[in-house]
Write a protein that holds these residues in place. Sequence first.
Motif, PDB file in Angstrom:
ATOM      1  N   VAL A   1      -6.249   3.763  -1.972  1.00  0.00           N
ATOM      2  CA  VAL A   1      -7.229   3.289  -1.126  1.00  0.00           C
ATOM      3  C   VAL A   1      -7.535   1.976  -1.433  1.00  0.00           C
ATOM      4  O   VAL A   1      -8.662   2.067  -0.723  1.00  0.00           O
ATOM      5  CB  VAL A   1      -8.354   3.935  -2.308  1.00  0.00           C
ATOM      6  CG1 VAL A   1      -9.630   3.816  -2.629  1.00  0.00           C
ATOM      7  CG2 VAL A   1      -7.852   5.457  -2.727  1.00  0.00           C
ATOM      8  N   ALA A   2      -6.978   0.868  -1.940  1.00  0.00           N
ATOM      9  CA  ALA A   2      -7.019  -0.374  -1.458  1.00  0.00           C
ATOM     10  C   ALA A   2      -5.385  -0.550  -1.987  1.00  0.00           C
ATOM     11  O   ALA A   2      -4.984  -0.445  -2.650  1.00  0.00           O
ATOM     12  CB  ALA A   2      -7.951  -0.949  -2.368  1.00  0.00           C
ATOM     13  N   PRO A   3      -5.648  -1.958  -0.998  1.00  0.00           N
ATOM     14  CA  PRO A   3      -4.059  -2.151  -1.101  1.00  0.00           C
ATOM     15  C   PRO A   3      -3.945  -3.258  -2.999  1.00  0.00           C
ATOM     16  O   PRO A   3      -5.088  -3.205  -3.469  1.00  0.00           O
ATOM     17  CB  PRO A   3      -4.538  -4.023  -0.136  1.00  0.00           C
ATOM     18  CG  PRO A   3      -5.332  -3.299   0.624  1.00  0.00           C
ATOM     19  CD  PRO A   3      -6.332  -2.671  -0.247  1.00  0.00           C
ATOM     20  N   GLU A   4      -2.829  -2.848  -2.596  1.00  0.00           N
ATOM     21  CA  GLU A   4      -2.563  -3.180  -4.657  1.00  0.00           C
ATOM     22  C   GLU A   4      -1.900  -4.817  -4.352  1.00  0.00           C
ATOM     23  O   GLU A   4      -0.753  -4.762  -3.785  1.00  0.00           O
ATOM     24  CB  GLU A   4      -1.862  -2.637  -4.820  1.00  0.00           C
ATOM     25  CG  GLU A   4      -1.790  -1.309  -5.579  1.00  0.00           C
ATOM     26  CD  GLU A   4      -2.624  -0.909  -6.268  1.00  0.00           C
ATOM     27  OE1 GLU A   4      -2.561  -1.833  -6.906  1.00  0.00           O
ATOM     28  OE2 GLU A   4      -3.670   0.075  -6.464  1.00  0.00           O
TER      29      GLU A   4
ATOM     30  N   CYS B   1       1.528  -0.925   0.189  1.00  0.00           N
ATOM     31  CA  CYS B   1       0.075  -0.414  -0.058  1.00  0.00           C
ATOM     32  C   CYS B   1       1.108   1.213  -0.325  1.00  0.00           C
ATOM     33  O   CYS B   1       1.303   1.757   0.981  1.00  0.00           O
ATOM     34  CB  CYS B   1      -0.504   0.380   1.336  1.00  0.00           C
ATOM     35  SG  CYS B   1      -1.853  -1.663   1.363  1.00  0.00           S
ATOM     36  N   PRO B   2       1.101   1.764  -1.274  1.00  0.00           N
ATOM     37  CA  PRO B   2       1.517   2.956  -1.257  1.00  0.00           C
ATOM     38  C   PRO B   2       0.905   4.309  -0.732  1.00  0.00           C
ATOM     39  O   PRO B   2      -0.536   3.788  -0.104  1.00  0.00           O
ATOM     40  CB  PRO B   2       1.613   3.878  -2.898  1.00  0.00           C
ATOM     41  CG  PRO B   2       1.877   2.041  -3.380  1.00  0.00           C
ATOM     42  CD  PRO B   2       0.678   1.499  -2.898  1.00  0.00           C
ATOM     43  N   GLN B   3       1.803   5.310   0.239  1.00  0.00           N
ATOM     44  CA  GLN B   3       1.233   6.490   0.916  1.00  0.00           C
ATOM     45  C   GLN B   3      -0.198   6.832  -0.094  1.00  0.00           C
ATOM     46  O   GLN B   3      -0.467   6.948  -1.671  1.00  0.00           O
ATOM     47  CB  GLN B   3       1.528   7.317   0.518  1.00  0.00           C
ATOM     48  CG  GLN B   3       1.144   9.059   1.701  1.00  0.00           C
ATOM     49  CD  GLN B   3       2.598   9.952   0.857  1.00  0.00           C
ATOM     50  OE1 GLN B   3       2.934   9.920   1.047  1.00  0.00           O
ATOM     51  NE2 GLN B   3       1.767  10.954   2.308  1.00  0.00           N
TER      52      GLN B   3
ATOM     53  N   ASN C   1      -1.274 -12.238  -4.370  1.00  0.00           N
ATOM     54  CA  ASN C   1      -2.111 -11.952  -3.121  1.00  0.00           C
ATOM     55  C   ASN C   1      -1.481 -13.155  -2.484  1.00  0.00           C
ATOM     56  O   ASN C   1      -1.971 -12.705  -1.653  1.00  0.00           O
ATOM     57  CB  ASN C   1      -2.889 -11.298  -3.074  1.00  0.00           C
ATOM     58  CG  ASN C   1      -3.984 -12.574  -4.164  1.00  0.00           C
ATOM     59  OD1 ASN C   1      -3.926 -13.839  -4.790  1.00  0.00           O
ATOM     60  ND2 ASN C   1      -5.596 -12.106  -3.622  1.00  0.00           N
ATOM     61  N   GLN C   2      -0.596 -14.007  -2.148  1.00  0.00           N
ATOM     62  CA  GLN C   2      -0.136 -14.352  -1.254  1.00  0.00           C
ATOM     63  C   GLN C   2       0.559 -14.413  -0.051  1.00  0.00           C
ATOM     64  O   GLN C   2       1.358 -13.219  -0.456  1.00  0.00           O
ATOM     65  CB  GLN C   2       0.340 -15.860  -2.457  1.00  0.00           C
ATOM     66  CG  GLN C   2      -0.590 -16.392  -3.140  1.00  0.00           C
ATOM     67  CD  GLN C   2      -0.003 -16.903  -4.292  1.00  0.00           C
ATOM     68  OE1 GLN C   2      -0.414 -17.352  -5.088  1.00  0.00           O
ATOM     69  NE2 GLN C   2       1.194 -17.630  -3.452  1.00  0.00           N
ATOM     70  N   SER C   3       0.280 -14.932   1.220  1.00  0.00           N
ATOM     71  CA  SER C   3       1.983 -14.665   2.312  1.00  0.00           C
ATOM     72  C   SER C   3       2.855 -15.670   1.902  1.00  0.00           C
ATOM     73  O   SER C   3       3.278 -15.777   2.536  1.00  0.00           O
ATOM     74  CB  SER C   3       0.865 -14.938   3.309  1.00  0.00           C
ATOM     75  OG  SER C   3       0.761 -15.571   3.270  1.00  0.00           O
ATOM     76  N   GLU C   4       2.454 -16.684   1.071  1.00  0.00           N
ATOM     77  CA  GLU C   4       3.758 -17.200   0.437  1.00  0.00           C
ATOM     78  C   GLU C   4       3.622 -18.441  -0.515  1.00  0.00           C
ATOM     79  O   GLU C   4       2.580 -18.223  -0.727  1.00  0.00           O
ATOM     80  CB  GLU C   4       3.749 -18.625   1.699  1.00  0.00           C
ATOM     81  CG  GLU C   4       2.346 -19.748   1.849  1.00  0.00           C
ATOM     82  CD  GLU C   4       2.020 -20.164   2.751  1.00  0.00           C
ATOM     83  OE1 GLU C   4       1.427 -21.152   3.124  1.00  0.00           O
ATOM     84  OE2 GLU C   4       2.731 -20.263   4.091  1.00  0.00           O
ATOM     85  N   PRO C   5       4.635 -19.315  -1.287  1.00  0.00           N
ATOM     86  CA  PRO C   5       4.768 -19.731  -2.405  1.00  0.00           C
ATOM     87  C   PRO C   5       3.550 -20.764  -2.355  1.00  0.00           C
ATOM     88  O   PRO C   5       2.809 -21.344  -1.543  1.00  0.00           O
ATOM     89  CB  PRO C   5       6.091 -20.666  -2.873  1.00  0.00           C
ATOM     90  CG  PRO C   5       6.893 -19.998  -1.711  1.00  0.00           C
ATOM     91  CD  PRO C   5       6.141 -19.306  -0.471  1.00  0.00           C
ATOM     92  N   THR C   6       2.495 -20.474  -4.065  1.00  0.00           N
ATOM     93  CA  THR C   6       1.965 -21.394  -3.727  1.00  0.00           C
ATOM     94  C   THR C   6       1.966 -23.050  -3.734  1.00  0.00           C
ATOM     95  O   THR C   6       1.340 -23.910  -3.000  1.00  0.00           O
ATOM     96  CB  THR C   6       1.531 -21.945  -4.841  1.00  0.00           C
ATOM     97  OG1 THR C   6       0.567 -20.143  -5.799  1.00  0.00           O
ATOM     98  CG2 THR C   6      -0.012 -22.581  -5.482  1.00  0.00           C
TER      99      THR C   6
END
Length: 127
Positions: free
Chosen positions: A72-75, A67-69, A107-112
């Motif tokens: 409006v929504a997470p990228e 999320c840059p400064q 949009n993952q927190s770890e590899p698939t």
Amino acid sequence: GTYGATVGLVRESDCTVCPGGKYCQLPGWSNVTDDCDSGFWCREGARSARPPDDSLHYGVCPVGYYCPQGSVAPEPCLPGYYQPAPQKSNSSDCVPCESGSYCKQGNQSEPTGKCSAGWYCTEGSSE
């Protein structure tokens, strides 16, 4: 989370809801306060540059996103990348998927997962 840009308002409901990417900190202001901080997102109605989590309107940038400064929504990170930590602010914070693994969606927190038998995956593979 609101401001009043015109004179002669008679009700709180006459105020304007703070727009996405911005926050309106104090009552009585005639304009938005500023952009939401990097590492946070603000859809509308935020009262702080670093708003607490509210899954519908604003909060800390979640894992798998940045999320840059003024977001409006997470990228989401791009396919082939993942993001294991919250509150990141730049696409360069996304981590390329390790060799031998793939990251189908960004949009993952770890590899698939690991590459299938008979296939190989270089760093940053998305399939």
